[in-house]
Design an enzyme around this catalytic site. Structure first.
Site, PDB file in Angstrom:
ATOM      1  N   LYS A 166       0.804  -1.241   0.000  1.00 58.74           N
ATOM      2  CA  LYS A 166       0.000   0.000   0.000  1.00 58.74           C
ATOM      3  C   LYS A 166       0.832   1.284   0.000  1.00 58.74           C
ATOM      4  O   LYS A 166       0.368   2.305  -0.500  1.00 58.74           O
ATOM      5  CB  LYS A 166      -0.938   0.018   1.218  1.00 58.74           C
ATOM      6  CG  LYS A 166      -2.094  -0.950   1.101  1.00 58.74           C
ATOM      7  CD  LYS A 166      -3.047  -0.799   2.278  1.00 58.74           C
ATOM      8  CE  LYS A 166      -4.125  -1.859   2.203  1.00 58.74           C
ATOM      9  NZ  LYS A 166      -5.153  -1.686   3.239  1.00 58.74           N
TER      10      LYS A 166
ATOM     11  N   ASP B 200      -9.877   2.836   1.846  1.00 56.31           N
ATOM     12  CA  ASP B 200      -9.941   2.308   3.218  1.00 56.31           C
ATOM     13  C   ASP B 200     -10.448   3.420   4.132  1.00 56.31           C
ATOM     14  O   ASP B 200     -11.329   3.200   4.970  1.00 56.31           O
ATOM     15  CB  ASP B 200      -8.548   1.880   3.713  1.00 56.31           C
ATOM     16  CG  ASP B 200      -8.059   0.607   3.053  1.00 56.31           C
ATOM     17  OD1 ASP B 200      -8.891  -0.248   2.705  1.00 56.31           O
ATOM     18  OD2 ASP B 200      -6.833   0.458   2.897  1.00 56.31           O
TER      19      ASP B 200
END
Ligand code: ATR
Length: 289
Positions: free
Chosen positions: A71, A107
């Site tokens: 990420k 997210d």
């Protein structure tokens, strides 16, 4: 699913990817909306991340998700970054716009959406955030953007991760965050004026589902308790919270929202949230067996 010459490709890069819910969620959603798309899992080793990203671009994939451990490392490989993803310093969703790869962080926006969907507005609320890892960083940022008042409790005595999150938010948003060690006395004091409690640690995750990061007697009605752990769906923390009359928000909601928001970016269509949640839940149950 019928793959044709026109089928658009989406996927997930991560390592491991065996237990991901994303392929079932997205493929069910594509089917439901009769969209000619397919979603595939790709296990990518860290040293092969650059080749994987340029390969997906060369293959003209419509977009992809990014998970652990890529990420942060994916960022320099992208052409553009959404401001929120840039501030958080992590990307979980990439859109390929005619050869231009743009990174997003759904997210964080998925976490927010899970709250808003329950009519919980974090604006001006007192929030206790447990943990100071990658998930906590994204959550702290989006909550601060919403003008929430945050206290972070972290197990590490050094508090270095929590302090780094606070310093980053101080610099970007001019907001102060209090930081304490995750000890029972600090927890009790921080929860006293709290409106929302968020667990962004892995405490309570299967196979350690019998434990909670918060003693049950500290739960109170009127508190909103959010757990990022989604396996099990009803963690001990959420069970204790519900027993005390608190409002609970499941990690599964956040998981599905991050997927739903990615789906919307790739297809431009409103995601079938309930269906995505249903299939994610049955996949979770399958994985548990
Ligand atoms: P993620 O990307 O999912 O946030 P992470 O970056 O590894 O994962 O962060 C995990 C967080 O959970 C950390 O804040 C970690 O605390 P430490 O900073 O003390 O390592 C927290 N955590 C994990 N296990 C914990 C435990 N048993 N008690 C308290 N905190 C815990």
């Amino acid at each position: 699913m019928n793959i044709s010459g026109k089928t658009k490709i989406c996927g997930l890069i991560g390592d491991p990817v065996e237990h991901t819910m994303s392929p079932v969620m997205h493929n069910a959603a594509f089917d439901k909306l009769s969209l000619d798309y397919a979603y595939l899992p790709f296990r990518v080793k860290p040293e092969e991340l650059p080749q994987a990203v340029s390969g997906l671009k060369a293959l003209n994939a419509t977009g992809f998700n990014v998970t652990i451990p890529h990420k942060v490392a994916v960022i320099p490989l992208l052409d553009e970054l959404d401001p929120l993803a840039e501030k958080i310093g992590a990307v979980n969703t990439v859109v390929n716009d005619n050869g231009v790869l743009k990174g997003y962080n759904t997210d964080a926006s998925g976490f927010l959406q899970a709250l808003l969907e329950r009519e919980v507005e974090p604006k001006s609320m007192n929030i206790v955030l447990l943990g100071a890892g990658g998930a906590a960083r994204a959550i702290a940022y989006i909550l601060s953007e919403w003008n929430a008042r945050l206290t972070i409790l972290n197990r590490r005595e050094e508090l270095d991760w929590a302090k780094a999150i606070a310093a980053n938010i101080r610099k970007d948003l001019g907001k102060d965050i209090e930081v304490f060690e995750l000890l029972p006395a600090h927890l009790a004091a921080a929860l006293e004026p709290a409106d929302i409690l968020v667990n962004a640690t892995s405490v309570g995750m299967s196979p350690n589902s019998g434990i909670s990061p918060v003693p049950a007697q500290l739960m109170k009605s009127g508190l909103v308790v959010v757990d990022i752990v989604y396996n099990p769906v009803r963690t001990k923390l959420l069970q204790d919270a519900a027993a005390a009359g608190a409002v609970t928000v499941e990690g599964l909601d956040m998981l599905v929202w991050q997927g739903a928001l990615a789906f919307e970016k790739w297809t431009g269509k409103k995601p079938p949230f309930d269906l995505m949640k249903e299939v994610a839940l049955s996949e979770l149950e399958k994985n548990e067996k």
